[in-house]
Design a protein around this motif. Structure first.
Motif, PDB file in Angstrom:
ATOM      1  N   MET A 270     -16.447   3.226  30.930  1.00  0.00           N
ATOM      2  CA  MET A 270     -16.422   3.377  32.367  1.00  0.00           C
ATOM      3  C   MET A 270     -17.460   2.473  33.012  1.00  0.00           C
ATOM      4  SD  MET A 270     -15.576   7.427  32.865  1.00  0.00           S
ATOM      5  CE  MET A 270     -15.326   7.289  34.604  1.00  0.00           C
ATOM      6  N   GLU A 271     -18.437   2.042  32.232  1.00  0.00           N
ATOM      7  CA  GLU A 271     -19.449   1.132  32.761  1.00  0.00           C
ATOM      8  C   GLU A 271     -18.899  -0.280  32.940  1.00  0.00           C
ATOM      9  OE1 GLU A 271     -22.593   1.437  29.926  1.00  0.00           O
ATOM     10  OE2 GLU A 271     -23.290   3.341  30.696  1.00  0.00           O
ATOM     11  N   ARG A 272     -17.814  -0.610  32.243  1.00  0.00           N
ATOM     12  CA  ARG A 272     -17.262  -1.960  32.295  1.00  0.00           C
ATOM     13  C   ARG A 272     -16.316  -2.184  33.454  1.00  0.00           C
ATOM     14  NH1 ARG A 272     -15.803  -2.553  25.963  1.00  0.00           N
ATOM     15  NH2 ARG A 272     -17.899  -2.200  25.200  1.00  0.00           N
ATOM     16  N   GLY A 273     -15.878  -1.117  34.082  1.00  0.00           N
ATOM     17  CA  GLY A 273     -14.948  -1.276  35.185  1.00  0.00           C
ATOM     18  C   GLY A 273     -14.173  -0.008  35.423  1.00  0.00           C
ATOM     19  N   PRO A 274     -13.266  -0.057  36.387  1.00  0.00           N
ATOM     20  CA  PRO A 274     -12.511   1.151  36.735  1.00  0.00           C
ATOM     21  C   PRO A 274     -11.639   1.627  35.572  1.00  0.00           C
ATOM     22  CG  PRO A 274     -11.870  -0.711  38.125  1.00  0.00           C
ATOM     23  CD  PRO A 274     -12.912  -1.200  37.186  1.00  0.00           C
ATOM     24  N   VAL A 275     -11.516   2.920  35.470  1.00  0.00           N
ATOM     25  CA  VAL A 275     -10.686   3.557  34.456  1.00  0.00           C
ATOM     26  C   VAL A 275      -9.590   4.325  35.193  1.00  0.00           C
ATOM     27  CG1 VAL A 275     -10.684   5.300  32.626  1.00  0.00           C
ATOM     28  CG2 VAL A 275     -12.621   3.744  32.850  1.00  0.00           C
ATOM     29  N   ASP A 276      -8.342   4.120  34.809  1.00  0.00           N
ATOM     30  CA  ASP A 276      -7.221   4.774  35.484  1.00  0.00           C
ATOM     31  C   ASP A 276      -7.099   6.242  35.105  1.00  0.00           C
ATOM     32  OD1 ASP A 276      -6.444   2.485  36.874  1.00  0.00           O
ATOM     33  OD2 ASP A 276      -5.232   1.796  35.181  1.00  0.00           O
ATOM     34  N   LEU A 277      -7.370   6.557  33.842  1.00  0.00           N
ATOM     35  CA  LEU A 277      -7.261   7.931  33.384  1.00  0.00           C
ATOM     36  C   LEU A 277      -7.976   8.086  32.051  1.00  0.00           C
ATOM     37  CD1 LEU A 277      -4.893   8.253  30.931  1.00  0.00           C
ATOM     38  CD2 LEU A 277      -3.516   7.517  32.840  1.00  0.00           C
ATOM     39  N   ILE A 278      -8.171   9.342  31.668  1.00  0.00           N
ATOM     40  CA  ILE A 278      -8.793   9.659  30.389  1.00  0.00           C
ATOM     41  C   ILE A 278      -7.837  10.552  29.619  1.00  0.00           C
ATOM     42  CG2 ILE A 278     -10.689  10.848  29.230  1.00  0.00           C
ATOM     43  CD1 ILE A 278     -12.444  10.137  31.660  1.00  0.00           C
ATOM     44  N   LEU A 279      -7.548  10.184  28.376  1.00  0.00           N
ATOM     45  CA  LEU A 279      -6.775  10.993  27.458  1.00  0.00           C
ATOM     46  C   LEU A 279      -7.739  11.435  26.370  1.00  0.00           C
ATOM     47  CD1 LEU A 279      -4.072  12.143  26.500  1.00  0.00           C
ATOM     48  CD2 LEU A 279      -3.683   9.970  25.317  1.00  0.00           C
ATOM     49  N   ALA A 280      -8.034  12.718  26.325  1.00  0.00           N
ATOM     50  CA  ALA A 280      -9.048  13.225  25.408  1.00  0.00           C
ATOM     51  C   ALA A 280      -8.440  14.201  24.419  1.00  0.00           C
ATOM     52  CB  ALA A 280     -10.150  13.932  26.201  1.00  0.00           C
ATOM     53  N   ASP A 281      -8.849  14.078  23.179  1.00  0.00           N
ATOM     54  CA  ASP A 281      -8.469  15.063  22.175  1.00  0.00           C
ATOM     55  C   ASP A 281      -9.415  16.247  22.314  1.00  0.00           C
ATOM     56  OD1 ASP A 281      -7.484  16.429  19.958  1.00  0.00           O
ATOM     57  OD2 ASP A 281      -7.455  14.651  18.697  1.00  0.00           O
ATOM     58  N   TYR A 282      -8.939  17.429  21.977  1.00  0.00           N
ATOM     59  CA  TYR A 282      -9.792  18.609  22.099  1.00  0.00           C
ATOM     60  C   TYR A 282     -10.783  18.706  20.947  1.00  0.00           C
ATOM     61  CZ  TYR A 282     -11.430  23.356  22.369  1.00  0.00           C
ATOM     62  OH  TYR A 282     -12.242  24.459  22.425  1.00  0.00           O
TER      63      TYR A 282
ATOM     64  N   LEU B  41     -14.668  11.896  37.717  1.00  0.00           N
ATOM     65  CA  LEU B  41     -13.845  11.315  36.660  1.00  0.00           C
ATOM     66  C   LEU B  41     -12.464  10.983  37.193  1.00  0.00           C
ATOM     67  CD1 LEU B  41     -14.579  13.701  33.630  1.00  0.00           C
ATOM     68  CD2 LEU B  41     -15.629  11.485  34.144  1.00  0.00           C
ATOM     69  N   PRO B  42     -11.817   9.995  36.582  1.00  0.00           N
ATOM     70  CA  PRO B  42     -10.411   9.752  36.916  1.00  0.00           C
ATOM     71  C   PRO B  42      -9.585  10.929  36.382  1.00  0.00           C
ATOM     72  CG  PRO B  42     -11.068   8.424  35.032  1.00  0.00           C
ATOM     73  CD  PRO B  42     -12.307   9.107  35.538  1.00  0.00           C
ATOM     74  N   PRO B  43      -8.287  10.934  36.609  1.00  0.00           N
ATOM     75  CA  PRO B  43      -7.463  12.012  36.065  1.00  0.00           C
ATOM     76  C   PRO B  43      -7.648  12.130  34.550  1.00  0.00           C
ATOM     77  CG  PRO B  43      -6.185  10.684  37.572  1.00  0.00           C
ATOM     78  CD  PRO B  43      -7.493   9.982  37.374  1.00  0.00           C
ATOM     79  N   VAL B  44      -7.585  13.377  34.074  1.00  0.00           N
ATOM     80  CA  VAL B  44      -7.803  13.674  32.659  1.00  0.00           C
ATOM     81  C   VAL B  44      -6.611  14.457  32.123  1.00  0.00           C
ATOM     82  CG1 VAL B  44      -9.213  15.021  31.050  1.00  0.00           C
ATOM     83  CG2 VAL B  44     -10.314  13.743  32.892  1.00  0.00           C
TER      84      VAL B  44
END
Length: 86
Positions: free
Chosen positions: A1-13, A35-38
């Motif tokens: 996220m420090e490198r530029g905009p992030v459209d969304l986050i897909l996270a494993d539980y 945060l962007p959409p998760v």
């Protein structure tokens, strides 16, 4: 996220070192703010996790993830983010 905009986050539980995806997202939010959409993916079918994800507004996909379901969810999240910026 420090490198530029992030459209969304897909996270494993389930993550390594005893940390779960919700905790990781909370740490990320504390570090960067909004945060962007998760969306989360998991093999965990517990009602506790479902309630936790729902309370945070995180859509939850269960493994094995069907490609069409993943594609539809990610598309909807990106569109939602685009509409929120309008």
């Amino acid at each position: 996220m420090e490198r530029g905009p992030v459209d969304l986050i897909l996270a494993d539980y389930h993550l390594a070192d005893g940390l779960d995806g919700v905790q990781a997202l909370q740490q990320l939010r504390a570090a960067v703010g909004e945060l962007p959409p998760v969306a989360m993916i998991t093999a965990d079918g517990s009602s506790e996790l479902k309630a936790r994800a729902r309370a945070l507004g995180y859509p939850l996909l269960h493994k094995p993830v069907r490609p069409a379901a993943l594609r539809a969810l990610l598309t909807a999240l990106v569109r939602k983010q685009g509409n929120a910026g309008s």
